[in-house]
Write a protein that holds these residues in place. Structure first.
Motif, short mmCIF file in Angstrom:
data_model
loop_
_atom_site.label_atom_id
_atom_site.label_comp_id
_atom_site.label_asym_id
_atom_site.label_seq_id
_atom_site.Cartn_x
_atom_site.Cartn_y
_atom_site.Cartn_z
N MET A 140 0.82 -1.21 0.00
CA MET A 140 0.00 0.00 0.00
C MET A 140 0.86 1.26 0.00
SD MET A 140 -3.03 -1.27 2.58
CE MET A 140 -1.96 -2.30 3.58
N GLU A 141 1.99 1.22 0.68
CA GLU A 141 2.88 2.38 0.67
C GLU A 141 3.47 2.62 -0.71
OE1 GLU A 141 5.66 1.46 3.71
OE2 GLU A 141 4.40 2.24 5.35
N GLN A 142 3.80 1.55 -1.42
CA GLN A 142 4.32 1.70 -2.77
C GLN A 142 3.25 2.29 -3.70
OE1 GLN A 142 7.25 1.35 -4.00
NE2 GLN A 142 8.43 0.05 -2.60
N CYS A 143 2.02 1.82 -3.56
CA CYS A 143 0.93 2.36 -4.39
C CYS A 143 0.71 3.84 -4.09
CB CYS A 143 -0.36 1.57 -4.14
SG CYS A 143 -0.30 -0.15 -4.69
N LEU A 144 0.79 4.21 -2.82
CA LEU A 144 0.60 5.61 -2.44
C LEU A 144 1.77 6.47 -2.90
CD1 LEU A 144 -0.92 7.83 -0.89
CD2 LEU A 144 0.30 7.09 1.17
N ARG A 158 -5.87 -11.95 9.19
CA ARG A 158 -5.55 -11.11 10.35
C ARG A 158 -4.33 -10.24 10.07
NH1 ARG A 158 -6.83 -15.96 13.18
NH2 ARG A 158 -4.60 -16.43 13.34
N GLU A 159 -3.32 -10.82 9.45
CA GLU A 159 -2.11 -10.05 9.14
C GLU A 159 -2.41 -8.93 8.15
OE1 GLU A 159 0.68 -12.89 7.74
OE2 GLU A 159 1.17 -13.67 9.75
N TRP A 160 -3.24 -9.22 7.15
CA TRP A 160 -3.59 -8.20 6.16
C TRP A 160 -4.39 -7.07 6.82
CZ3 TRP A 160 -2.45 -6.17 1.71
CH2 TRP A 160 -3.38 -5.37 1.05
N THR A 161 -5.27 -7.43 7.73
CA THR A 161 -6.06 -6.41 8.44
C THR A 161 -5.15 -5.51 9.26
OG1 THR A 161 -7.93 -7.94 8.55
CG2 THR A 161 -7.98 -6.04 10.02
N VAL A 162 -4.17 -6.10 9.93
CA VAL A 162 -3.22 -5.30 10.72
C VAL A 162 -2.41 -4.38 9.80
CG1 VAL A 162 -1.19 -5.42 12.20
CG2 VAL A 162 -3.10 -6.98 12.58
N SER A 163 -2.03 -4.88 8.63
CA SER A 163 -1.27 -4.06 7.68
C SER A 163 -2.09 -2.86 7.22
CB SER A 163 -0.84 -4.91 6.49
OG SER A 163 0.00 -5.98 6.88
N LEU A 192 -3.17 2.98 7.36
CA LEU A 192 -4.08 4.11 7.59
C LEU A 192 -3.59 4.99 8.74
CD1 LEU A 192 -7.56 2.38 7.12
CD2 LEU A 192 -6.34 3.85 5.51
N GLU A 193 -3.06 4.38 9.78
CA GLU A 193 -2.52 5.17 10.88
C GLU A 193 -1.36 6.04 10.41
OE1 GLU A 193 -1.49 2.36 13.84
OE2 GLU A 193 -3.56 2.02 14.52
N GLY A 194 -0.51 5.49 9.54
CA GLY A 194 0.60 6.27 9.02
C GLY A 194 0.14 7.43 8.16
N VAL A 195 -0.90 7.21 7.36
CA VAL A 195 -1.42 8.29 6.52
C VAL A 195 -2.05 9.38 7.38
CG1 VAL A 195 -3.11 8.86 4.74
CG2 VAL A 195 -1.76 6.78 4.54
N ILE A 196 -2.79 8.97 8.41
CA ILE A 196 -3.42 9.95 9.29
C ILE A 196 -2.36 10.76 10.04
CG2 ILE A 196 -4.90 10.21 11.32
CD1 ILE A 196 -6.44 7.75 10.36
N ALA A 197 -1.26 10.12 10.38
CA ALA A 197 -0.19 10.83 11.10
C ALA A 197 0.48 11.88 10.23
CB ALA A 197 0.84 9.82 11.60
N CYS A 198 0.30 11.80 8.91
CA CYS A 198 0.92 12.78 8.01
C CYS A 198 0.10 14.05 7.86
CB CYS A 198 1.12 12.15 6.63
SG CYS A 198 2.32 10.81 6.59
N CYS A 199 -1.02 14.15 8.56
CA CYS A 199 -1.87 15.34 8.44
C CYS A 199 -1.08 16.59 8.83
CB CYS A 199 -3.10 15.20 9.32
SG CYS A 199 -4.27 13.95 8.75
N GLN A 256 -3.09 16.15 2.02
CA GLN A 256 -4.47 15.98 1.57
C GLN A 256 -4.55 15.02 0.40
OE1 GLN A 256 -6.45 19.67 0.79
NE2 GLN A 256 -8.46 18.73 0.57
N LEU A 257 -3.56 15.07 -0.50
CA LEU A 257 -3.55 14.14 -1.63
C LEU A 257 -3.40 12.70 -1.13
CD1 LEU A 257 -1.30 16.10 -4.16
CD2 LEU A 257 -3.80 15.90 -4.15
N LYS A 258 -2.53 12.51 -0.14
CA LYS A 258 -2.36 11.17 0.42
C LYS A 258 -3.64 10.69 1.10
CE LYS A 258 2.62 11.68 1.19
NZ LYS A 258 3.71 11.65 2.20
N MET A 259 -4.30 11.62 1.80
CA MET A 259 -5.54 11.25 2.48
C MET A 259 -6.62 10.87 1.47
SD MET A 259 -6.75 11.01 5.60
CE MET A 259 -5.71 12.10 6.57
N ASP A 260 -6.73 11.62 0.38
CA ASP A 260 -7.73 11.30 -0.64
C ASP A 260 -7.44 9.96 -1.29
OD1 ASP A 260 -8.96 13.70 -0.11
OD2 ASP A 260 -7.99 14.77 -1.77
N TYR A 261 -6.17 9.65 -1.52
CA TYR A 261 -5.82 8.38 -2.15
C TYR A 261 -6.11 7.21 -1.22
CZ TYR A 261 -3.15 4.92 -4.79
OH TYR A 261 -2.78 3.81 -5.52
N ALA A 262 -5.75 7.37 0.07
CA ALA A 262 -5.96 6.29 1.03
C ALA A 262 -7.45 6.08 1.29
CB ALA A 262 -5.24 6.59 2.33
#
Length: 241
Positions: A165-169, A212-217, A222-229, A235-241
């Motif tokens: 997901m980080e690579q896609c973002l 379970r592992e995929w859910t944790v990932s 999402l926590e990492g994207v929210i921390a970038c606020c 905002q672009l990262k938030m819209d993509y995520a």
């Protein structure tokens, strides 16, 4: 003075003729010529004084026609009398019949357009490549001009979980392609639990663990994207995520 007036009239006539030709008021040069008084065939430009321009009660209700249909004629000017009696009935069977026919047509079209053959799709195999080739593959995936058929031959190892997901973002991979990549990676990992020799209970346990592992990932991503606020381009990262 007379010559000037004549010249002005001739120019005006030329302009008027050009305007009439541009507005379709003069017959085209390829029209079929007829002897007077018709001059050309099937050419009747509107001039505002035709018979259909006179709005009477009969014309408004039944429409205009050159010759009224006879009492024994099978053709009518409007289908309203035939349809309205069925649509305005108290039992409303006409509308129910139309609804039934329309629903039947939609169901038939859906059944015909459904793929009945078994799917032959197989997830692209994963191969071990260098970091440089992996980055090049991801850049090509982010480029809409590169056909997905080329990318679907193989998938590089090492792209999974949160890093996927980080690579896609980070590379701004289009959402449909990012979803395709996530599905292919997930299908390959789940397929490993269904290999020959693995019991059903073990396969089910492995699949549940992977979910379970995929859910944790996803949660960590999402926590990492929210921390970038508040940071640049958050905002672009938030819209993509």
């Amino acid at each position: 003075m007379a010559s000037r007036t004549t010249a002005q009239r001739s120019r005006r006539a030329v302009v008027d003729r050009a305007a009439r030709r541009a507005n379709g008021l003069e017959p085209p040069s390829i029209a079929t010529r007829l002897p007077p008084p018709k001059l050309v065939a099937d050419f009747h430009p509107w001039n505002g004084h035709h018979a259909e321009d006179i709005l009477t009660e009969t014309v408004v209700k039944g429409g205009y026609f050159d010759k009224a249909p006879g009492p024994n004629s099978a053709e009518t000017s409007s289908a309203k009398p035939t349809i309205w009696s069925n649509l305005s009935a108290k039992n409303n069977m006409g509308l129910q019949t139309l609804s039934y026919l329309f629903t039947s047509v939609m169901e038939k079209r859906q059944a015909i357009g459904r793929v009945t053959a078994p799917s032959t799709f197989k997830p692209p195999p994963r191969v071990t490549v260098t970091d440089t080739k992996r980055e090049a593959w991801l850049r090509d995936l982010a480029n809409p001009d590169v056909p997905l058929r080329k990318q679907s031959r193989t998938i590089p190892h090492g792209v999974r979980g949160k890093s996927l997901m980080e690579q896609c973002l980070g590379k701004d991979i289009p959402m449909p392609r990012a979803v395709w990549l996530a599905k292919c990676v997930g299908a390959n990992e789940l397929r490993a639990f269904r290999r020959k020799g693995v019991s059903g209970a073990a396969a089910a346990t492995g699949e549940a663990k992977w979910v379970r592992e995929w859910t944790v990932s996803v949660e960590q991503f999402l926590e990492g994207v929210i921390a970038c606020c508040g940071q640049p381009a958050w905002q672009l990262k938030m819209d993509y995520a």
